[in-house]
Design an enzyme around this catalytic site. Structure first.
Site, PDB file in Angstrom:
ATOM      1  N   GLU A   1      62.142  60.185   0.690  1.00 40.77           N
ATOM      2  CA  GLU A   1      61.878  58.833   0.208  1.00 40.77           C
ATOM      3  C   GLU A   1      60.577  58.312   0.800  1.00 40.77           C
ATOM      4  O   GLU A   1      60.372  58.391   2.013  1.00 40.77           O
ATOM      5  CB  GLU A   1      63.069  57.924   0.566  1.00 40.77           C
ATOM      6  CG  GLU A   1      64.273  58.218  -0.330  1.00 40.77           C
ATOM      7  CD  GLU A   1      65.618  57.878   0.303  1.00 40.77           C
ATOM      8  OE1 GLU A   1      65.648  57.111   1.269  1.00 40.77           O
ATOM      9  OE2 GLU A   1      66.637  58.412  -0.183  1.00 40.77           O
TER      10      GLU A   1
ATOM     11  N   LEU B   1      66.409  57.380  -4.707  1.00 41.96           N
ATOM     12  CA  LEU B   1      67.327  57.182  -3.578  1.00 41.96           C
ATOM     13  C   LEU B   1      68.623  57.950  -3.840  1.00 41.96           C
ATOM     14  O   LEU B   1      69.673  57.366  -4.085  1.00 41.96           O
ATOM     15  CB  LEU B   1      67.598  55.688  -3.385  1.00 41.96           C
ATOM     16  CG  LEU B   1      66.335  54.827  -3.255  1.00 41.96           C
ATOM     17  CD1 LEU B   1      66.683  53.436  -2.752  1.00 41.96           C
ATOM     18  CD2 LEU B   1      65.290  55.455  -2.359  1.00 41.96           C
ATOM     19  N   SER B   2      68.498  59.238  -3.803  1.00 46.57           N
ATOM     20  CA  SER B   2      69.595  60.142  -4.166  1.00 46.57           C
ATOM     21  C   SER B   2      69.672  61.270  -3.150  1.00 46.57           C
ATOM     22  O   SER B   2      69.379  62.425  -3.454  1.00 46.57           O
ATOM     23  CB  SER B   2      69.344  60.729  -5.558  1.00 46.57           C
ATOM     24  OG  SER B   2      69.248  59.724  -6.526  1.00 46.57           O
ATOM     25  N   GLU B   3      70.067  60.932  -1.946  1.00 47.13           N
ATOM     26  CA  GLU B   3      70.021  61.925  -0.863  1.00 47.13           C
ATOM     27  C   GLU B   3      70.836  63.169  -1.172  1.00 47.13           C
ATOM     28  O   GLU B   3      70.430  64.288  -0.883  1.00 47.13           O
ATOM     29  CB  GLU B   3      70.510  61.314   0.456  1.00 47.13           C
ATOM     30  CG  GLU B   3      69.568  60.290   1.067  1.00 47.13           C
ATOM     31  CD  GLU B   3      69.688  58.924   0.416  1.00 47.13           C
ATOM     32  OE1 GLU B   3      70.668  58.683  -0.339  1.00 47.13           O
ATOM     33  OE2 GLU B   3      68.798  58.083   0.649  1.00 47.13           O
TER      34      GLU B   3
ATOM     35  N   GLN C   1      65.146  59.330   5.859  1.00 46.06           N
ATOM     36  CA  GLN C   1      64.599  58.149   6.533  1.00 46.06           C
ATOM     37  C   GLN C   1      65.448  57.702   7.708  1.00 46.06           C
ATOM     38  O   GLN C   1      64.953  57.080   8.632  1.00 46.06           O
ATOM     39  CB  GLN C   1      64.455  57.001   5.529  1.00 46.06           C
ATOM     40  CG  GLN C   1      63.189  57.137   4.714  1.00 46.06           C
ATOM     41  CD  GLN C   1      62.945  55.957   3.808  1.00 46.06           C
ATOM     42  OE1 GLN C   1      63.839  55.148   3.565  1.00 46.06           O
ATOM     43  NE2 GLN C   1      61.737  55.861   3.301  1.00 46.06           N
TER      44      GLN C   1
ATOM     45  N   HIS D   1      72.539  52.800  12.321  1.00 46.00           N
ATOM     46  CA  HIS D   1      71.180  53.334  12.452  1.00 46.00           C
ATOM     47  C   HIS D   1      70.891  53.853  13.852  1.00 46.00           C
ATOM     48  O   HIS D   1      69.732  54.000  14.230  1.00 46.00           O
ATOM     49  CB  HIS D   1      70.145  52.263  12.105  1.00 46.00           C
ATOM     50  CG  HIS D   1      70.079  51.928  10.650  1.00 46.00           C
ATOM     51  ND1 HIS D   1      71.125  51.340   9.974  1.00 46.00           N
ATOM     52  CD2 HIS D   1      69.099  52.113   9.736  1.00 46.00           C
ATOM     53  CE1 HIS D   1      70.772  51.161   8.712  1.00 46.00           C
ATOM     54  NE2 HIS D   1      69.554  51.629   8.546  1.00 46.00           N
TER      55      HIS D   1
END
Ligand SMILES: Cc1ncc(C[n+]2csc(CCOP(=O)(O)OP(=O)(O)O)c2C)c(N)n1
Lengths: 311, 321
Positions: free
Chosen positions: B29, B56-58, B80, B128
């Protein structure tokens, strides 16, 4: 189709006898889909398949002797006995494997198509086979988006056999598959998946369009599996389809329909040829050696890993 | 001497490998903009056909990399956020990692997964702040956690050249680090080769990632008290057992400090193997996050859960007693 049917009948017998461990997910009834689509594929095209993969793997050209040997866990098998029914693969023939995870093959096929374009093989096509259940997997929809975004030569083939295990499609899927795919920008159509000529016709157009850069296509094939989801299903005593429904589908058996289109002698010839192939496969598979248990983790890495102390 | 930052080292490795090998491409991304810094400028040199911005399609792009790798490419996938590993665990652990064995060695999957900014991110809270390398070591995916810019360069080079899937975690607390090094001294670092960062005779400290510089500071501070050997395994899978074993057998004492969760974490594995194989004279000590830790938002709570220099001093003194 006859090869797949006979191969699977043979496997059913061997799975119930325990020669094939883990059981199988029979493809019987759905043969027209694999055959109609694969009729248009070259050896350098790629397919990804499902847990119900024997039909796709054979239709794409895998050696039935080695396919059966794989199911017997033999070292002569397609995957040297490491994959079995749910992972049968022949990468050299573009068969990137059956897959035990529903929908998982779709983005892998997109990757193969993307790589082909990067390498300059613009007319190489990737086909992702999956069931109606897979349409509820996010990863399949993500794959639609990416293939459409980059106009990749991918044919998504949804084999709608009416059930995901025991879940009827109308209780698992909102909306219509073709419209769903079209919503992502795929060129989408539905076809009678019990008629090999109809599948071949529709797939032929889609594959040809993919080869000339028309972007990804989607084909919904309405089909039916004659047997249970898996060979152990009967042990569970589950029943989610009534006998009339199954009988109705069997009356539309793609093999019977195709046979009616052939000269009887030609059909008999095919039958004899296939019977010989299956006998040969059985002889090969049942006389093939297994592997040494000390080699159980061979092929885990292509590179090296140092031994652990005490190992 | 010129100074090389951690981020620049990763960027440099990608740049060099892309120049060396046409099959290397970068997927992720915002990679054409280089939002994380790692891929900055690469698209200008190699184009957006090789430095490809993903939707946005991991899950899909992780397996896209698998398909592309089987078909002959060498993709590097940048995530990310390290906790995206949970989203793509299926695609890495179940698809890419298993492909070679399941197909009886017909093909392997040479993909590199880059996880920048791994570990506590100071106030980024629960989703995160994880540092999930132990999970990949557990399933057997080759996994590196470089502690210096030159190791980041060298390990990434090896990761890309490796025929198997390899994950590289770049710890948050090192992203701003730099090192004095001549360009000519940058070289590939083999996976599975530990680095003895400081020699010593009384106790072996095994430290991972951003805890390596902390271990070195502690070793220097305690120099009058004990002679401490500090080892950076550099890859948490495979582990360089030979280098670790030699050191631990010699010192007979072990402290492992790693910033993953304690239960089934990397530290447990080192300690257990040391007990089984390396003739410890006293029981080993482990410093880590607590069992099943989720990092809270408030900074003092965040920091309270992380292994630190104070804890390391205490553990070293305990095994020396
Ligand atoms: C992601 C995932 N969920 C659940 C399963 C268990 N499972 C295996 S096959 C299957 C049904 C799949 O249905 P469908 O996609 O329609 O294919 P079909 O079996 O009808 O060929 C399920 C639920 C799985 N293997 N993978």
């Amino acid at each position: 189709m006859r090869l797949i049917r006979e191969f699977e009948e043979h496997c059913l017998e061997k799975a119930l006898a325990g020669t094939i461990v883990g059981g199988i997910h029979p493809y019987i009834g759905q043969e027209a889909v694999a055959v109609g689509v694969s009729a248009h594929l070259r050896a350098d095209d790629v397919i990804t398949s499902t847990h119900r993969g024997h039909g796709h793997v054979l239709a794409k050209g895998a050696d039935p002797k080695r396919a059966l040997a794989e199911l017997y866990g033999a070292s002569t098998g397609l995957n040297r006995g490491r994959g079995g029914s749910m992972h049968a693969a022949d990468v050299g023939l573009g068969i990137y494997g059956a897959n035990g995870i529903v929908g998982a093959g779709a983005p892998i096929a997109v990757g193969a198509a993307w790589a082909a374009r990067r390498a300059g093989h613009d007319d190489r096509v990737a086909v992702a086979f999956f069931g109606d259940g897979a349409l509820s997997q996010g990863v399949v929809l993500e794959a639609f988006n990416m293939a459409a975004l980059w106009s990749l030569p991918v044919l998504f083939v949804c084999e709608n056999n009416g059930y995901a295990t025991s879940l009827p499609v109308d209780r698992g899927l909102a909306g219509d598959p073709v419209r769903r795919a079209a919503g992502f920008g795929l060129t989408a159509a539905a076809v009678d998946g019990m008629d090999v000529e109809a599948v071949a016709e529709a797939a032929g157009q889609a594959v040809a369009a993919c080869r000339t850069g028309a972007g990804p296509h989607f084909l919904e094939c309405a089909t039916y599996r004659f047997h249970g989801h898996h060979t152990v299903e009967h042990l569970m005593g589950t029943k989610y389809r009534d006998d009339d429904e199954v009988a109705g589908a069997r009356a539309r058996d793609p093999l019977t329909r195709q046979r009616a289109r052939l000269a009887p002698e030609a059909a008999d010839e095919v039958d004899a040829e296939i019977a010989a192939l299956i006998a040969e496969a059985e002889a090969f598979a049942s006389s093939s050696p297994g592997s040494d248990p000390r080699d159980a983790l061979d092929y885990l890495y292509a590179g090296t890993v140092p031994a652990r102390p005490g190992a | 001497m010129p100074s090389l930052s951690y981020v620049a080292a990763v960027n440099r490795a990608l740049r060099d490998e892309m120049a060396r090998d046409e099959r290397v491409c970068v997927l992720g991304e915002d990679v054409s903009q280089g939002i994380t810094g790692l891929t900055k400028g690469l698209a200008d040199v190699y184009g957006t056909g090789r430095v490809v911005d993903m939707p946005l399609s991991e899950q899909a792009f992780t397996s896209l990399a698998t398909g592309a790798a089987i078909a002959g490419q060498r993709p590097v996938v940048e995530f990310q956020i390290p906790s995206l590993l949970y989203l793509v665990f299926e695609q890495i652990a179940n698809q890419a990692h298993k492909f070679s064995l399941m197909t009886g060695g017909q093909a392997s999957v040479p993909v590199t997964y880059l996880f920048p900014g791994s570990g506590s991110r100071s106030g980024m809270a629960g989703q995160h702040s994880d540092h999930p390398y132990s999970l990949l070591a557990h399933v057997g995916v080759k996994t590196a956690v470089p502690a210096t810019p030159s190791d980041a360069y060298g390990l990434l080079l090896s990761a890309i050249r490796e025929p198997d899937p390899v994950a590289v975690f770049a710890p948050t607390l090192l992203m701003g680090a730099s090192e004095e090094i001549d360009d000519g001294d940058l070289a590939a670092v083999p996976l599975g080769s530990a680095r003895v960062c400081r020699e010593g005779t009384d106790v072996t400290v095994v430290a991972v990632g951003h805890l390596v510089p902390i271990a070195l500071q502690v070793a220097a501070a305690l120099a009058g008290e004990a002679s401490i050997e500090v080892i950076d395994p550099r890859t948490v899978y495979p582990v360089d057992w030979e280098t670790l074993g030699k050191s631990i057998t010699r010192t007979g004492r072990l402290v492992v400090i790693d910033d993953s969760n304690r239960m089934c974490g990397f530290g447990s594995e080192i300690a257990a193997t040391a007990v089984e194989e390396f003739g410890l004279t006293v029981p080993p000590m482990r410093l880590s996050r607590p069992d099943g830790a989720v990092i809270p938002y408030a900074l003092n709570l965040d920091h309270a859960l992380l292994p630190d220099a104070g804890g390391l001093v205490g553990a070293i003194r305990a095994v020396l007693r």
